[in-house]
Write a protein that holds these residues in place. Structure first.
Motif, PDB file in Angstrom:
ATOM      1  N   VAL A  51      39.318  36.691  31.193  1.00  0.00           N
ATOM      2  CA  VAL A  51      40.679  37.226  31.199  1.00  0.00           C
ATOM      3  C   VAL A  51      41.516  36.583  32.307  1.00  0.00           C
ATOM      4  O   VAL A  51      42.660  36.175  32.081  1.00  0.00           O
ATOM      5  CB  VAL A  51      40.671  38.770  31.335  1.00  0.00           C
ATOM      6  CG1 VAL A  51      42.074  39.317  31.600  1.00  0.00           C
ATOM      7  CG2 VAL A  51      40.080  39.406  30.088  1.00  0.00           C
ATOM      8  N   GLU A  54      42.331  33.016  31.262  1.00  0.00           N
ATOM      9  CA  GLU A  54      43.339  32.986  30.192  1.00  0.00           C
ATOM     10  C   GLU A  54      44.736  33.250  30.768  1.00  0.00           C
ATOM     11  O   GLU A  54      45.695  32.552  30.418  1.00  0.00           O
ATOM     12  CB  GLU A  54      43.006  34.008  29.113  1.00  0.00           C
ATOM     13  CG  GLU A  54      41.831  33.615  28.252  1.00  0.00           C
ATOM     14  CD  GLU A  54      41.485  34.638  27.187  1.00  0.00           C
ATOM     15  OE1 GLU A  54      40.882  34.231  26.178  1.00  0.00           O
ATOM     16  OE2 GLU A  54      41.812  35.840  27.345  1.00  0.00           O
ATOM     17  N   ARG A  55      44.837  34.220  31.648  1.00  0.00           N
ATOM     18  CA  ARG A  55      46.143  34.539  32.252  1.00  0.00           C
ATOM     19  C   ARG A  55      46.629  33.424  33.161  1.00  0.00           C
ATOM     20  O   ARG A  55      47.791  33.033  33.127  1.00  0.00           O
ATOM     21  CB  ARG A  55      46.059  35.833  33.044  1.00  0.00           C
ATOM     22  CG  ARG A  55      45.992  37.054  32.169  1.00  0.00           C
ATOM     23  CD  ARG A  55      46.007  38.310  32.997  1.00  0.00           C
ATOM     24  NE  ARG A  55      45.886  39.479  32.131  1.00  0.00           N
ATOM     25  CZ  ARG A  55      45.404  40.629  32.523  1.00  0.00           C
ATOM     26  NH1 ARG A  55      44.989  40.796  33.770  1.00  0.00           N
ATOM     27  NH2 ARG A  55      45.330  41.644  31.687  1.00  0.00           N
ATOM     28  N   ILE A  59      46.047  30.162  28.293  1.00  0.00           N
ATOM     29  CA  ILE A  59      45.274  29.740  27.124  1.00  0.00           C
ATOM     30  C   ILE A  59      44.519  30.933  26.568  1.00  0.00           C
ATOM     31  O   ILE A  59      44.481  31.993  27.180  1.00  0.00           O
ATOM     32  CB  ILE A  59      44.275  28.621  27.485  1.00  0.00           C
ATOM     33  CG1 ILE A  59      43.424  29.068  28.689  1.00  0.00           C
ATOM     34  CG2 ILE A  59      44.973  27.325  27.795  1.00  0.00           C
ATOM     35  CD1 ILE A  59      42.031  28.623  28.608  1.00  0.00           C
ATOM     36  N   LYS A  60      43.914  30.753  25.403  1.00  0.00           N
ATOM     37  CA  LYS A  60      43.052  31.774  24.805  1.00  0.00           C
ATOM     38  C   LYS A  60      41.719  31.127  24.464  1.00  0.00           C
ATOM     39  O   LYS A  60      41.668  30.025  23.931  1.00  0.00           O
ATOM     40  CB  LYS A  60      43.672  32.327  23.513  1.00  0.00           C
ATOM     41  CG  LYS A  60      44.781  33.294  23.746  1.00  0.00           C
ATOM     42  CD  LYS A  60      44.245  34.590  24.255  1.00  0.00           C
ATOM     43  CE  LYS A  60      45.318  35.644  24.332  1.00  0.00           C
ATOM     44  NZ  LYS A  60      44.913  36.787  25.113  1.00  0.00           N
ATOM     45  N   PHE A  61      40.645  31.825  24.790  1.00  0.00           N
ATOM     46  CA  PHE A  61      39.307  31.365  24.440  1.00  0.00           C
ATOM     47  C   PHE A  61      38.866  32.051  23.164  1.00  0.00           C
ATOM     48  O   PHE A  61      39.054  33.258  23.010  1.00  0.00           O
ATOM     49  CB  PHE A  61      38.289  31.728  25.530  1.00  0.00           C
ATOM     50  CG  PHE A  61      38.456  30.962  26.809  1.00  0.00           C
ATOM     51  CD1 PHE A  61      38.183  29.610  26.863  1.00  0.00           C
ATOM     52  CD2 PHE A  61      38.864  31.604  27.959  1.00  0.00           C
ATOM     53  CE1 PHE A  61      38.327  28.910  28.051  1.00  0.00           C
ATOM     54  CE2 PHE A  61      39.001  30.918  29.154  1.00  0.00           C
ATOM     55  CZ  PHE A  61      38.735  29.568  29.198  1.00  0.00           C
ATOM     56  N   ALA A  62      38.256  31.290  22.264  1.00  0.00           N
ATOM     57  CA  ALA A  62      37.593  31.884  21.104  1.00  0.00           C
ATOM     58  C   ALA A  62      36.317  32.555  21.611  1.00  0.00           C
ATOM     59  O   ALA A  62      35.798  32.198  22.669  1.00  0.00           O
ATOM     60  CB  ALA A  62      37.252  30.800  20.078  1.00  0.00           C
ATOM     61  N   GLU A  63      35.823  33.515  20.866  1.00  0.00           N
ATOM     62  CA  GLU A  63      34.625  34.234  21.303  1.00  0.00           C
ATOM     63  C   GLU A  63      33.458  33.280  21.558  1.00  0.00           C
ATOM     64  O   GLU A  63      32.717  33.438  22.515  1.00  0.00           O
ATOM     65  CB  GLU A  63      34.231  35.272  20.256  1.00  0.00           C
ATOM     66  CG  GLU A  63      33.182  36.235  20.745  1.00  0.00           C
ATOM     67  CD  GLU A  63      32.945  37.385  19.802  1.00  0.00           C
ATOM     68  OE1 GLU A  63      31.787  37.832  19.740  1.00  0.00           O
ATOM     69  OE2 GLU A  63      33.883  37.827  19.142  1.00  0.00           O
ATOM     70  N   MET A  66      33.772  31.518  24.935  1.00  0.00           N
ATOM     71  CA  MET A  66      33.529  32.365  26.106  1.00  0.00           C
ATOM     72  C   MET A  66      32.100  32.212  26.622  1.00  0.00           C
ATOM     73  O   MET A  66      31.854  32.327  27.814  1.00  0.00           O
ATOM     74  CB  MET A  66      33.784  33.831  25.770  1.00  0.00           C
ATOM     75  CG  MET A  66      35.219  34.155  25.550  1.00  0.00           C
ATOM     76  SD  MET A  66      35.366  35.910  25.176  1.00  0.00           S
ATOM     77  CE  MET A  66      36.992  35.961  24.468  1.00  0.00           C
ATOM     78  N   LYS A  82      40.905  22.755  26.568  1.00  0.00           N
ATOM     79  CA  LYS A  82      41.908  23.699  26.065  1.00  0.00           C
ATOM     80  C   LYS A  82      43.311  23.306  26.521  1.00  0.00           C
ATOM     81  O   LYS A  82      44.258  23.388  25.736  1.00  0.00           O
ATOM     82  CB  LYS A  82      41.595  25.125  26.552  1.00  0.00           C
ATOM     83  CG  LYS A  82      40.283  25.697  26.099  1.00  0.00           C
ATOM     84  CD  LYS A  82      40.212  25.907  24.615  1.00  0.00           C
ATOM     85  CE  LYS A  82      40.999  27.129  24.206  1.00  0.00           C
ATOM     86  NZ  LYS A  82      40.913  27.398  22.763  1.00  0.00           N
ATOM     87  N   CYS A  86      46.787  22.099  24.320  1.00  0.00           N
ATOM     88  CA  CYS A  86      48.086  22.769  24.453  1.00  0.00           C
ATOM     89  C   CYS A  86      49.208  21.804  24.814  1.00  0.00           C
ATOM     90  O   CYS A  86      50.374  22.131  24.641  1.00  0.00           O
ATOM     91  CB  CYS A  86      48.013  23.855  25.529  1.00  0.00           C
ATOM     92  SG  CYS A  86      46.941  25.225  25.070  1.00  0.00           S
TER      93      CYS A  86
END
Length: 87
Positions: A51, A54-55, A59-63, A66, A82, A86
């Protein structure tokens, strides 16, 4: 100091962020040290690390991604990947 030329990601800055997040000494965050096995990070703390990353980096991680956030080296490599996607 290692900074990725494309993304500008600084390995030492990441090391400090990880140390702060898991409440460890920066010296304990060695490139290949496994957060779970070497530093006693549990699943809840591992989720907090994701978290925070990502903040911080937007970015966002796929499960499945992680699971590779286990060492500084693997986390740095994944973040570079990642961030390149972007840009």
């Amino acid at each position: 100091m290692t900074i990725d030329a494309v993304t500008g990601l600084d390995r030492e800055e990441l090391r400090e962020l990880l140390a702060e997040t898991i409440d460890a000494d920066v010296a304990e965050i060695r490139d290949g040290a496994d957060f779970v096995e070497s530093l006693g990070v549990d699943s809840l703390m591992a989720l907090e690390v994701v978290v925070v990353l990502e903040r911080r980096y937007g970015i966002k991680f796929a499960e499945t991604e992680m699971r590779s956030v286990r060492t500084l080296e693997s986390t740095y490599d994944l973040l570079c990947q990642k961030l390149r996607e972007c840009s």
